[in-house]
Each structure stands twice: as C-alpha cells, then as structure tokens.
Design a protein around this motif. Structure first.
Motif, PDB file in Angstrom:
ATOM      1  N   TYR A  47      -9.738  -0.682 -10.945  1.00 54.20           N
ATOM      2  CA  TYR A  47      -8.616  -1.539 -11.267  1.00 54.20           C
ATOM      3  C   TYR A  47      -8.969  -2.351 -12.505  1.00 54.20           C
ATOM      4  N   ASN A 101       0.818  -1.203   0.000  1.00 52.68           N
ATOM      5  CA  ASN A 101       0.000   0.000   0.000  1.00 52.68           C
ATOM      6  C   ASN A 101       0.854   1.256   0.000  1.00 52.68           C
ATOM      7  N   TYR A 145     -13.221   6.965  -0.376  1.00 59.28           N
ATOM      8  CA  TYR A 145     -12.328   6.655  -1.480  1.00 59.28           C
ATOM      9  C   TYR A 145     -12.932   5.609  -2.406  1.00 59.28           C
ATOM     10  N   GLU A 193       0.130   5.353   0.006  1.00 61.77           N
ATOM     11  CA  GLU A 193      -0.911   6.356   0.068  1.00 61.77           C
ATOM     12  C   GLU A 193      -0.783   7.333  -1.094  1.00 61.77           C
ATOM     13  N   GLY A 194      -1.912   7.627  -1.717  1.00 66.77           N
ATOM     14  CA  GLY A 194      -1.906   8.577  -2.802  1.00 66.77           C
ATOM     15  C   GLY A 194      -1.804  10.000  -2.283  1.00 66.77           C
ATOM     16  N   SER A 195      -1.427  10.909  -3.159  1.00 68.45           N
ATOM     17  CA  SER A 195      -1.353  12.305  -2.756  1.00 68.45           C
ATOM     18  C   SER A 195      -2.741  12.791  -2.372  1.00 68.45           C
ATOM     19  N   ASN A 253      -4.708   5.624   6.682  1.00 69.30           N
ATOM     20  CA  ASN A 253      -5.591   4.955   5.747  1.00 69.30           C
ATOM     21  C   ASN A 253      -5.615   3.474   6.045  1.00 69.30           C
ATOM     22  N   VAL A 262     -10.484  10.462  -4.115  1.00 68.54           N
ATOM     23  CA  VAL A 262     -10.446  10.602  -2.656  1.00 68.54           C
ATOM     24  C   VAL A 262     -11.652  11.362  -2.126  1.00 68.54           C
ATOM     25  N   TYR A 277     -12.024   3.423  -6.334  1.00 71.68           N
ATOM     26  CA  TYR A 277     -10.930   3.030  -7.224  1.00 71.68           C
ATOM     27  C   TYR A 277     -11.458   2.229  -8.407  1.00 71.68           C
ATOM     28  N   TYR A 308      -8.313   6.731  -9.373  1.00 72.22           N
ATOM     29  CA  TYR A 308      -8.951   6.663  -8.080  1.00 72.22           C
ATOM     30  C   TYR A 308      -9.489   8.037  -7.692  1.00 72.22           C
ATOM     31  N   GLY A 336      -4.473  11.529   0.004  1.00 69.37           N
ATOM     32  CA  GLY A 336      -5.239  10.450   0.614  1.00 69.37           C
ATOM     33  C   GLY A 336      -5.443   9.298  -0.349  1.00 69.37           C
ATOM     34  N   GLY A 337      -6.256   8.375   0.035  1.00 65.25           N
ATOM     35  CA  GLY A 337      -6.505   7.208  -0.799  1.00 65.25           C
ATOM     36  C   GLY A 337      -5.408   6.182  -0.664  1.00 65.25           C
ATOM     37  N   ASN A 338      -5.603   5.046  -1.248  1.00 64.65           N
ATOM     38  CA  ASN A 338      -4.639   3.955  -1.180  1.00 64.65           C
ATOM     39  C   ASN A 338      -4.287   3.487  -2.576  1.00 64.65           C
ATOM     40  N   LYS A 339      -3.046   3.483  -2.911  1.00 64.44           N
ATOM     41  CA  LYS A 339      -2.599   2.991  -4.206  1.00 64.44           C
ATOM     42  C   LYS A 339      -1.952   1.637  -3.976  1.00 64.44           C
ATOM     43  N   LEU A 340      -2.760   0.602  -4.084  1.00 65.94           N
ATOM     44  CA  LEU A 340      -2.262  -0.738  -3.847  1.00 65.94           C
ATOM     45  C   LEU A 340      -1.558  -1.276  -5.077  1.00 65.94           C
ATOM     46  N   PHE A 363      -0.443  -4.760  -6.499  1.00 65.26           N
ATOM     47  CA  PHE A 363      -0.714  -6.168  -6.275  1.00 65.26           C
ATOM     48  C   PHE A 363       0.350  -7.040  -6.915  1.00 65.26           C
ATOM     49  N   LEU A 409      -4.000  -0.390 -10.909  1.00 66.87           N
ATOM     50  CA  LEU A 409      -4.853   0.757 -10.625  1.00 66.87           C
ATOM     51  C   LEU A 409      -4.939   1.677 -11.836  1.00 66.87           C
TER      52      LEU A 409
END
Lengths: 115, 117
Positions: B35, A93, B31, A95-97, B102, B50, B33, B48, A99-103, A105, B45
């Motif tokens: 994918y 994970n 949030y 964190e995006g700028s 988060n 926020v 997203y 997304y 907020g948010g989550n940039k996972l 995988f 991704l």
C-alpha cells in the motif's frame, strides 16, 4: 464511484469519555468492514471487523455498529484513554480474484484525547 | 516473531532512479500486499499476492512492479522513480481462514518513507 469516507477529520475527547468515530460507505453491495488504528510513525493495526449479517459487534472497550439502511458504520471506544490517540480508518473489504483482500480505506479520523 | 519487516525505512531518490523495497513476514501468511499512504488520502493498494509466484494489480499499480519468489518475501520495485511516488509505503500480510473465507485482518509493517526529488 465507490467510496469509503469519514465524517470528521479530527475528534477531541476528554480522557474517560466515550468516543464515537463515524464512517459512511457508498456501495450497497459491501458486506465486510474493518476498523484500523494507526499511531504516529507506525503501520495500521487491526481493531475489529463486522460482516453485513451483523448490526453490532463488541470487542475489548470497542463496539462497531453497522447500519446498512443508511450505509453507515461507527466505532465506539469506551472510557477513552491517552493511548487511544491515533488516526482511525474504516475499510471496506473486497476479495480479490483468486483470493486475497482488497481493502479500500477511508481518509481517517484523528482522535485526540485530552487529559 | 518479528511480524512484517520492511527495508529500508527511509530512502531519498532522484527522478529516474530505480530502487526496490523489501518486505519479509515470518507468520507463514499466504497473502501479501503493498500500500501507499499519502496525506489526506488514506491507504491505496498498489499490488498484492495470493501466494508464492503470483501477483495481481491493485488500485494504483502504474509505475511499480512486484515479485513474490518466496512465500515470506514480497518485493516492490520502482524502475524509474517520479516525484509523484513520494509517499509512505506499507507492506502487509494476511492469512486464510478457510475455504471461501478471508479475513480483513492485515498485519502491517512499520512503513518505508520514500522521497523522490
């Protein structure tokens, strides 16, 4: 570049045995990891997460181990059941700028439970 | 609660056609997203958001546009579909734990399978 990957594409275990699914990551600055389970035809489902200030975290029948020295984490499933058959993904994970989550995988490991 | 709902579940397009995938969540998550999942490549991704009215690019944003006019909806658009966009698309949402924290627990929809001929 940075990557999150899995050692084996397929893992077969006998029902009742313990399963261990491995994952390697390359970014030493990574500090938060998550495991997801995806059953056939469905979306991924959250299993458990771990932050870098921990080495081990336990859930219901699952344990995640994090070894920051060798940048490796594993998911252990105790007493594997037929319902555990799925593809398992580790994710990193970021964190995006704002907020948010940039996972990010990994490619996944197919767990097959043999009766 | 329905969770995250995606429509349509299946769609076949011809190259050059346009379409919109709709994602709706009823969990009041901040949030959201989009994918895509391709064989052997895990999930990547696309875009997304926020919050309502905000969007940001992810890892593979080219060829896609998104909008978040309402908090509960996140739309993914393909203006001119290409065969390389054949994939399974997943929408997800997540909540805010608190200031500066988060969670990596994303709630995914069931997926939308898109084929571009």
């Amino acid at each position: 570049g940075e990557s999150v990957g899995l050692h084996l594409p397929t893992l077969s275990v006998q029902e009742g045995d313990n399963s261990i699914i491995n994952c390697a990551y390359s970014n030493s600055a990574s500090d938060y990891f998550i495991w997801y389970k995806q059953e056939s035809g469905k979306g991924p489902q959250f299993i458990i997460d771990i932050r870098s200030n921990m080495d081990k975290r336990q859930g219901q029948r699952v344990t995640v181990l994090l070894n920051k020295t060798v940048k490796h984490l594993s998911l252990q499933i105790a007493a594997t059941q037929p319902g555990d058959s799925a593809v398992y993904f580790c994710a990193e994970n970021r964190e995006g700028s704002g907020g948010g989550n940039k996972l990010t995988f990994g490619t996944g490991t197919q767990l097959k439970v043999e009766l | 609660n329905a969770g995250v709902t995606q429509t349509p579940k299946f769609r076949v397009l011809k190259t050059g056609q346009s379409m919109t995938l709709l994602c709706a969540q009823d969990m009041n998550h901040e949030y959201m997203y989009w994918y895509r999942q391709d064989p052997g490549m895990g999930l990547r991704l696309i875009h997304y958001s926020v919050g309502e009215g905000t969007t940001a690019k992810g890892e593979v944003p080219d060829g896609y546009n998104v909008s978040r006019l309402k908090k509960q909806n996140f739309l993914l658009g393909l203006e001119s579909a290409a065969p390389s966009q054949t994939s399974v698309y997943f929408c997800a949402s997540s909540y805010v734990i608190g200031a500066g924290r988060n969670t990596g627990e994303l709630f995914f929809g069931e997926g939308s399978r898109l084929t571009v001929l």
